[in-house]
Design a protein around this motif. Structure first.
Motif, PDB file in Angstrom:
ATOM      1  N   ALA A  89      27.133 -59.081-111.553  1.00  0.00           N
ATOM      2  CA  ALA A  89      27.237 -58.333-112.811  1.00  0.00           C
ATOM      3  C   ALA A  89      27.108 -56.836-112.547  1.00  0.00           C
ATOM      4  O   ALA A  89      27.865 -56.021-113.091  1.00  0.00           O
ATOM      5  CB  ALA A  89      26.167 -58.803-113.791  1.00  0.00           C
ATOM      6  N   GLY A 120      25.200 -64.162-111.504  1.00  0.00           N
ATOM      7  CA  GLY A 120      23.875 -63.610-111.267  1.00  0.00           C
ATOM      8  C   GLY A 120      23.866 -62.087-111.370  1.00  0.00           C
ATOM      9  O   GLY A 120      24.899 -61.447-111.604  1.00  0.00           O
ATOM     10  N   PRO A 121      22.703 -61.480-111.178  1.00  0.00           N
ATOM     11  CA  PRO A 121      22.576 -60.024-111.355  1.00  0.00           C
ATOM     12  C   PRO A 121      23.417 -59.207-110.384  1.00  0.00           C
ATOM     13  O   PRO A 121      23.914 -58.136-110.735  1.00  0.00           O
ATOM     14  CB  PRO A 121      21.078 -59.768-111.143  1.00  0.00           C
ATOM     15  CG  PRO A 121      20.577 -60.944-110.370  1.00  0.00           C
ATOM     16  CD  PRO A 121      21.418 -62.100-110.804  1.00  0.00           C
ATOM     17  N   ASN A 151      29.258 -62.801-116.708  1.00  0.00           N
ATOM     18  CA  ASN A 151      29.162 -62.565-115.268  1.00  0.00           C
ATOM     19  C   ASN A 151      27.725 -62.743-114.789  1.00  0.00           C
ATOM     20  O   ASN A 151      27.468 -63.360-113.748  1.00  0.00           O
ATOM     21  CB  ASN A 151      29.658 -61.150-114.953  1.00  0.00           C
ATOM     22  CG  ASN A 151      29.879 -60.917-113.471  1.00  0.00           C
ATOM     23  OD1 ASN A 151      29.292 -61.572-112.628  1.00  0.00           O
ATOM     24  ND2 ASN A 151      30.729 -59.965-113.151  1.00  0.00           N
ATOM     25  N   ALA A 152      26.764 -62.209-115.553  1.00  0.00           N
ATOM     26  CA  ALA A 152      25.353 -62.346-115.184  1.00  0.00           C
ATOM     27  C   ALA A 152      24.923 -63.802-115.161  1.00  0.00           C
ATOM     28  O   ALA A 152      24.088 -64.208-114.344  1.00  0.00           O
ATOM     29  CB  ALA A 152      24.478 -61.552-116.149  1.00  0.00           C
ATOM     30  N   PHE A 183      23.784 -62.471-123.165  1.00  0.00           N
ATOM     31  CA  PHE A 183      23.480 -63.377-122.050  1.00  0.00           C
ATOM     32  C   PHE A 183      22.916 -64.701-122.566  1.00  0.00           C
ATOM     33  O   PHE A 183      23.298 -65.774-122.090  1.00  0.00           O
ATOM     34  CB  PHE A 183      22.486 -62.729-121.089  1.00  0.00           C
ATOM     35  CG  PHE A 183      22.006 -63.672-120.016  1.00  0.00           C
ATOM     36  CD1 PHE A 183      22.755 -63.860-118.867  1.00  0.00           C
ATOM     37  CD2 PHE A 183      20.840 -64.404-120.176  1.00  0.00           C
ATOM     38  CE1 PHE A 183      22.341 -64.764-117.892  1.00  0.00           C
ATOM     39  CE2 PHE A 183      20.421 -65.297-119.207  1.00  0.00           C
ATOM     40  CZ  PHE A 183      21.174 -65.486-118.059  1.00  0.00           C
ATOM     41  N   SER A 229      19.511 -58.822-117.173  1.00  0.00           N
ATOM     42  CA  SER A 229      20.000 -60.078-117.765  1.00  0.00           C
ATOM     43  C   SER A 229      20.114 -61.167-116.698  1.00  0.00           C
ATOM     44  O   SER A 229      19.768 -62.329-116.936  1.00  0.00           O
ATOM     45  CB  SER A 229      21.359 -59.850-118.438  1.00  0.00           C
ATOM     46  OG  SER A 229      21.248 -58.956-119.520  1.00  0.00           O
ATOM     47  N   GLY A 230      20.595 -60.780-115.510  1.00  0.00           N
ATOM     48  CA  GLY A 230      20.682 -61.746-114.419  1.00  0.00           C
ATOM     49  C   GLY A 230      19.317 -62.233-113.962  1.00  0.00           C
ATOM     50  O   GLY A 230      19.136 -63.416-113.642  1.00  0.00           O
ATOM     51  N   SER A 283      22.578 -55.193-117.015  1.00  0.00           N
ATOM     52  CA  SER A 283      23.230 -56.326-116.339  1.00  0.00           C
ATOM     53  C   SER A 283      22.300 -56.964-115.322  1.00  0.00           C
ATOM     54  O   SER A 283      22.197 -58.199-115.234  1.00  0.00           O
ATOM     55  CB  SER A 283      24.509 -55.851-115.638  1.00  0.00           C
ATOM     56  OG  SER A 283      25.470 -55.437-116.567  1.00  0.00           O
ATOM     57  N   GLY A 341      21.747 -68.762-110.964  1.00  0.00           N
ATOM     58  CA  GLY A 341      22.462 -68.471-109.723  1.00  0.00           C
ATOM     59  C   GLY A 341      22.193 -69.528-108.675  1.00  0.00           C
ATOM     60  O   GLY A 341      21.655 -70.598-108.975  1.00  0.00           O
ATOM     61  N   TYR A 386      17.654 -66.050-113.640  1.00  0.00           N
ATOM     62  CA  TYR A 386      16.858 -66.617-112.553  1.00  0.00           C
ATOM     63  C   TYR A 386      15.584 -67.277-113.089  1.00  0.00           C
ATOM     64  O   TYR A 386      15.157 -68.324-112.596  1.00  0.00           O
ATOM     65  CB  TYR A 386      16.428 -65.506-111.582  1.00  0.00           C
ATOM     66  CG  TYR A 386      17.450 -65.080-110.566  1.00  0.00           C
ATOM     67  CD1 TYR A 386      18.576 -65.854-110.273  1.00  0.00           C
ATOM     68  CD2 TYR A 386      17.296 -63.883-109.870  1.00  0.00           C
ATOM     69  CE1 TYR A 386      19.497 -65.443-109.334  1.00  0.00           C
ATOM     70  CE2 TYR A 386      18.222 -63.468-108.921  1.00  0.00           C
ATOM     71  CZ  TYR A 386      19.321 -64.250-108.657  1.00  0.00           C
ATOM     72  OH  TYR A 386      20.232 -63.846-107.718  1.00  0.00           O
TER      73      TYR A 386
END
Length: 321
Positions: free
Chosen positions: A276, A272-273, A267-268, A28, A295-296, A292, A70, A300
Motif C-alpha cells: 500500500a 499489506g502495509p 491494497n492494504a 480498510f 491501515s496495513g 496506508s 498479510g 496484521y
C-alpha cells in the motif's frame, strides 16, 4: 516461526492506528468485511471438496487472513489450524499468482488518477522526514536493536506459551495469544518498541523466508500441482469479490469513499502495509502514505483472530453440511 509475529507487531499501536489512519481506516475495515463476505460466498460455491472436510475450511480461513492482513497472518492461521504442508504450499503458489494479477488490476484502475497537487509545506516536510528516516532504518539495522527485538519477541513467546499451555490448556492458540500480547504491549508502551521495530521487521521477514523454504521442501510437487488449480480459482474469487464489494459499497451514498481511498484500502488488505505504501510512492499520493501503512498494520493485528473465528464459526459448519 512464532518469533516473527511479535517482531512484526512492534508498531501496532492501536491508539495511533485508529487516530491517524483517518478515512482510510474506515475504508480498510470495509475491505476486511468484503474479504469475509467473499470467503464465505466463494466457499459456499467452491467448497474445495478435493481437500477433505477438515483441510478445506482451514485453508479458506488462512487465505482470508492473508487478504485482511498479510503473509504473516496466513502463516499464523496455517500453524494454528495445523494445515498440511502440501496444502500450504499449493495455497502459497495460488496466492502468489492471484496477487500479481490483482496488483496489475488496481494499477490499471488507477491509471487516470494522477499525483496529488502540492500539499501544505508542513505535510511535505513531514513526508520527507518520514522517508529519510525510513531509508536510514532500512539501510542501517543495528545489531544492538536487532538483539533487543529478538529478546522482546522471545519474552512474548515465552509468556504466550505459558498462557496457552498452562492457563488456557490449548497449545494450538499460541500464535493468537502472542499476537494479542504484542498488540497490547505496542499500544501501552510505543516509545519503548518503536525504536527497535524496524530491526524487528527485518528479522521477522528473514524468519518467514526460511519458513516458506521449509514448506516448499516438505511439500510434494505432485500434490501441489494437483491442488493448486482449484485453490487458484478459489483465491481469484476471494480477491475479486472483495474488490467488487469494496467498490460497490464504498462508492455508495452511505460511505462516499474516493477511488483512491478504495484502491489503497484494498491494497492494504490484500498486500499489506508495504504494498500500500509502495503504491502511494509510485502514484505520488503523499498524504496517504502514513494512513496506508497504519491501515496495513491494523490488518496484521486483527486478521488472525477474524479468520480463525470465521473458520470455526462459519466455514467449518458449511464444510460439514
Amino acid at each position: 516461526l512464532v518469533l516473527a509475529v511479535p517482531m512484526l507487531l512492534m508498531n501496532a499501536n492501536m491508539k495511533k492506528v485508529l487516530s491517524e489512519s483517518r478515512r482510510l481506516g474506515g475504508a480498510f475495515c470495509l475491505g476486511a468485511a468484503g474479504t469475509c463476505i467473499a470467503t464465505v460466498a466463494t466457499f459456499y460455491f467452491i467448497p474445495l471438496a478435493n481437500l477433505g472436510v477438515e483441510e478445506s475450511w482451514k485453508v479458506a480461513s488462512a487465505l482470508a487472513s492473508s487478504y485482511i492482513g498479510g503473509s504473516v497472518n496466513f502463516i499464523a492461521v496455517s500453524q494454528t489450524l495445523n494445515i498440511s504442508s502440501d496444502v500450504v504450499a499449493a495455497a502459497l503458489a495460488a496466492d502468489g499468482l492471484i496477487c500479481a494479477l490483482y496488483f496489475m488490476t488496481i494499477f490499471y484502475i488507477a491509471r487516470n488518477i494522477g499525483p496529488e497537487e502540492e500539499e501544505q509545506k508542513e505535510e511535505e516536510e513531514e513526508k520527507e522526514r518520514q522517508k529519510n528516516s525510513s531509508k536510514d532504518q532500512d539501510m542501517h539495522i543495528s545489531i544492538y536493536n536487532a538483539g533487543l527485538a529478538l529478546t522482546f519477541s522471545s519474552a512474548v513467546c515465552f509468556l504466550s506459551s505459558i498462557v496457552a499451555n498452562h492457563v488456557l490448556n490449548r497449545g494450538g492458540i499460541l500464535i493468537p495469544v502472542a499476537t494479542l500480547i504484542s498488540v497490547t504491549l505496542a499500544t501501552l508502551a510505543p516509545k519503548l518498541l518503536e525504536p527497535i521495530a524496524s530491526a524487528g521487521e527485518g528479522l521477522a521477514l528473514l524468519i518467514m523466508q526460511f519458513f516458506f523454504a521449509c514448506v516448499g521442501m516438505s511439500g510434494s510437487i505432485q500434490k501441489v500441482v494437483a491442488l493448486a488449480p482449484l485453490l487458484l480459482l478459489f483465491a481469484f474469487s476471494q480477491v475479486y469479490i472483495h474488490l467488487l464489494f469494496i467498490f460497490l459499497v464504498g462508492k455508495s451514498k452511505l460511505f462516499r469513499f474516493s477511488t483512491k481511498e478504495i484502491l489503497l484500502a484494498s491494497n492494504a488488505a490484500i498486500g499489506g502495509p508495504t504494498t500500500a505504501a509502495a503504491m502511494c510512492v509510485a502514484k505520488q499520493w503523499r498524504s496517504y502514505f502514513i494512513p496506508s501503512i497504519l491501515s496495513g498494520i491494523l490488518g496484521y493485528s486483527i486478521a488472525t483472530f477474524i479468520s480463525i473465528f470465521m473458520g470455526i464459526g462459519v466455514l467449518k459448519p458449511l464444510a460439514m453440511r
